[in-house]
Design an enzyme around this catalytic site. Structure first.
Site, PDB file in Angstrom:
ATOM      1  N   ASP A  62       0.814  -1.220   0.000  1.00 44.79           N
ATOM      2  CA  ASP A  62       0.000   0.000   0.000  1.00 44.79           C
ATOM      3  C   ASP A  62       0.843   1.264   0.000  1.00 44.79           C
ATOM      4  O   ASP A  62       2.065   1.205   0.186  1.00 44.79           O
ATOM      5  CB  ASP A  62      -0.960  -0.011   1.207  1.00 44.79           C
ATOM      6  CG  ASP A  62      -0.280  -0.415   2.509  1.00 44.79           C
ATOM      7  OD1 ASP A  62       0.958  -0.437   2.550  1.00 44.79           O
ATOM      8  OD2 ASP A  62      -0.999  -0.694   3.484  1.00 44.79           O
ATOM      9  N   ASN A 128      -7.681  -2.705  14.442  1.00 42.41           N
ATOM     10  CA  ASN A 128      -9.054  -3.063  14.075  1.00 42.41           C
ATOM     11  C   ASN A 128      -9.094  -4.278  13.134  1.00 42.41           C
ATOM     12  O   ASN A 128     -10.113  -4.557  12.516  1.00 42.41           O
ATOM     13  CB  ASN A 128      -9.777  -1.863  13.445  1.00 42.41           C
ATOM     14  CG  ASN A 128      -9.129  -1.388  12.152  1.00 42.41           C
ATOM     15  OD1 ASN A 128      -8.148  -1.981  11.693  1.00 42.41           O
ATOM     16  ND2 ASN A 128      -9.667  -0.340  11.549  1.00 42.41           N
ATOM     17  N   HIS A 130      -7.259  -4.707  10.380  1.00 40.62           N
ATOM     18  CA  HIS A 130      -6.991  -4.483   8.944  1.00 40.62           C
ATOM     19  C   HIS A 130      -5.656  -5.087   8.519  1.00 40.62           C
ATOM     20  O   HIS A 130      -4.729  -5.208   9.319  1.00 40.62           O
ATOM     21  CB  HIS A 130      -7.105  -3.001   8.552  1.00 40.62           C
ATOM     22  CG  HIS A 130      -5.993  -2.103   8.993  1.00 40.62           C
ATOM     23  ND1 HIS A 130      -6.170  -1.058   9.875  1.00 40.62           N
ATOM     24  CD2 HIS A 130      -4.682  -2.045   8.653  1.00 40.62           C
ATOM     25  CE1 HIS A 130      -5.031  -0.421  10.055  1.00 40.62           C
ATOM     26  NE2 HIS A 130      -4.106  -1.002   9.336  1.00 40.62           N
ATOM     27  N   GLU A 135      -9.664  -1.981   5.393  1.00 39.74           N
ATOM     28  CA  GLU A 135     -10.370  -1.667   6.628  1.00 39.74           C
ATOM     29  C   GLU A 135     -11.579  -2.590   6.791  1.00 39.74           C
ATOM     30  O   GLU A 135     -12.039  -3.209   5.823  1.00 39.74           O
ATOM     31  CB  GLU A 135     -10.846  -0.204   6.564  1.00 39.74           C
ATOM     32  CG  GLU A 135      -9.708   0.812   6.456  1.00 39.74           C
ATOM     33  CD  GLU A 135      -9.028   1.111   7.798  1.00 39.74           C
ATOM     34  OE1 GLU A 135      -9.055   0.251   8.700  1.00 39.74           O
ATOM     35  OE2 GLU A 135      -8.478   2.218   7.927  1.00 39.74           O
TER      36      GLU A 135
HETATM   37  C1  GLP Z   1      -0.645   0.489   8.620  1.00 38.38           C
HETATM   38  C2  GLP Z   1      -0.241  -0.363   7.424  1.00 38.38           C
HETATM   39  C3  GLP Z   1      -0.391  -1.844   7.711  1.00 38.38           C
HETATM   40  C4  GLP Z   1       0.235  -2.173   9.056  1.00 38.38           C
HETATM   41  C5  GLP Z   1      -0.461  -1.403  10.146  1.00 38.38           C
HETATM   42  C6  GLP Z   1       0.098  -1.701  11.529  1.00 38.38           C
HETATM   43  O1  GLP Z   1      -1.995   0.776   8.639  1.00 38.38           O
HETATM   44  N1  GLP Z   1      -0.972  -0.040   6.238  1.00 38.38           N
HETATM   45  O2  GLP Z   1       0.212  -2.574   6.663  1.00 38.38           O
HETATM   46  O3  GLP Z   1       0.133  -3.547   9.302  1.00 38.38           O
HETATM   47  O4  GLP Z   1      -0.277  -0.029   9.886  1.00 38.38           O
HETATM   48  O5  GLP Z   1       1.214  -0.896  11.816  1.00 38.38           O
HETATM   49  P1  GLP Z   1       2.289  -1.230  12.893  1.00 38.38           P
HETATM   50  O6  GLP Z   1       3.077  -2.369  12.375  1.00 38.38           O
HETATM   51  O7  GLP Z   1       3.136   0.019  12.982  1.00 38.38           O
HETATM   52  O8  GLP Z   1       1.578  -1.541  14.145  1.00 38.38           O
END
Ligand code: GLP
Length: 233
Positions: A62, A128, A130, A135
């Site tokens: 993404d 949440n 995702h 989402e």
């Molecule tokens: C973002 C990314 C996800 C990631 C999530 C969790 O929303 N798009 O790919 O898994 O954050 O982030 P973190 O690893 O910093 O907790």
């Protein structure tokens, strides 16, 4: 799902590296990559190793709409800093956050994924549930699309920005259907804030309310969690 519970994120990073190494030894050529704090220890272990990706392709999940590679909050910048500058790939693809034509960009990205079937996809998970930026409410067969980020995701990701108002409201993300086409999936989660999402993903029903729960329908998923993220299992 194969569940591996580790002591902390450092041990998780080492285990994650081992999954990459095993895939590479089995001749994997295309790696699906993720951003966020979760995969950092795995990227650090890869960087410290002698694994060579100069004959491999990477395809990221993404990118924020409106941010380009020079923006220090863009996912392209993150990948350059944390992996590509140290372990270059032959080709590295990310959605182009600066492309304003969403239809054009999402089609372009779907074609890239089709032409470069992913052998191993690494994922983090949002609080949440995702995955990527899919989402709650995203369809299980979704392909690359433009996402309106939820308030919960904007709030969680604000820690990477100077203030919350700077977090883009939109992102381009591979869909759940795109992720499910990967041959092998590695999902990592560390810390108590992920415990509920991990419980929903593993023990809950397969539902759009917890996008990661669709992974129950994939036949080759490894989950690496620390004790805190596993605490509700
Ligand atoms: C973002 C990314 C996800 C990631 C999530 C969790 O929303 N798009 O790919 O898994 O954050 O982030 P973190 O690893 O910093 O907790």
């Amino acid at each position: 799902m194969k569940l591996i519970i580790v002591k902390d994120q450092n041990e998780g990073g080492q285990k994650g590296y081992e999954v990459f190494k095993a895939a590479k030894d089995a001749n994997a050529k295309v790696f699906g990559l993720a951003t966020g704090s979760t995969p950092l220890t795995t990227y650090a272990a890869i960087t410290a190793s002698d694994l060579d990706f100069t004959d491999a392709t990477s395809v990221n999940l993404d990118e924020y709409v409106g941010l380009g590679e020079k923006d220090s909050q863009s996912y392209r910048y993150f990948m350059n800093e944390n992996l590509f500058s140290k372990k270059p790939f032959k080709t590295s693809y990310l959605p182009n956050g600066l492309e304003e034509d969403a239809e054009k960009e999402t089609k372009r990205y779907d074609k890239i994924i089709e032409e470069n079937p992913i052998d191993l996809q690494i994922l983090g998970i949002g609080k949440n549930g995702h995955i990527g930026f899919n989402e709650p409410g995203t369809a299980g067969d979704s392909l690359t699309h433009k996402v309106h980020l939820t308030e919960s995701t904007i709030k969680s990701n604000a820690r990477f920005f100077e203030n919350e108002a700077d977090v883009p409201n939109y992102a381009y993300s591979m869909g759940i259907g795109s992720i499910m086409k990967s041959k092998k999936i590695l999902l990592e989660a560390f810390g108590e804030s992920k415990a509920e999402a991990i419980k929903g993903m593993i023990e809950g029903p397969v539902t759009e309310d917890v996008p990661a729960s669709f992974l129950q329908n994939h036949d080759d998923v490894t989950v690496i969690v620390d004790e805190a993220a596993a605490s509700l299992l």
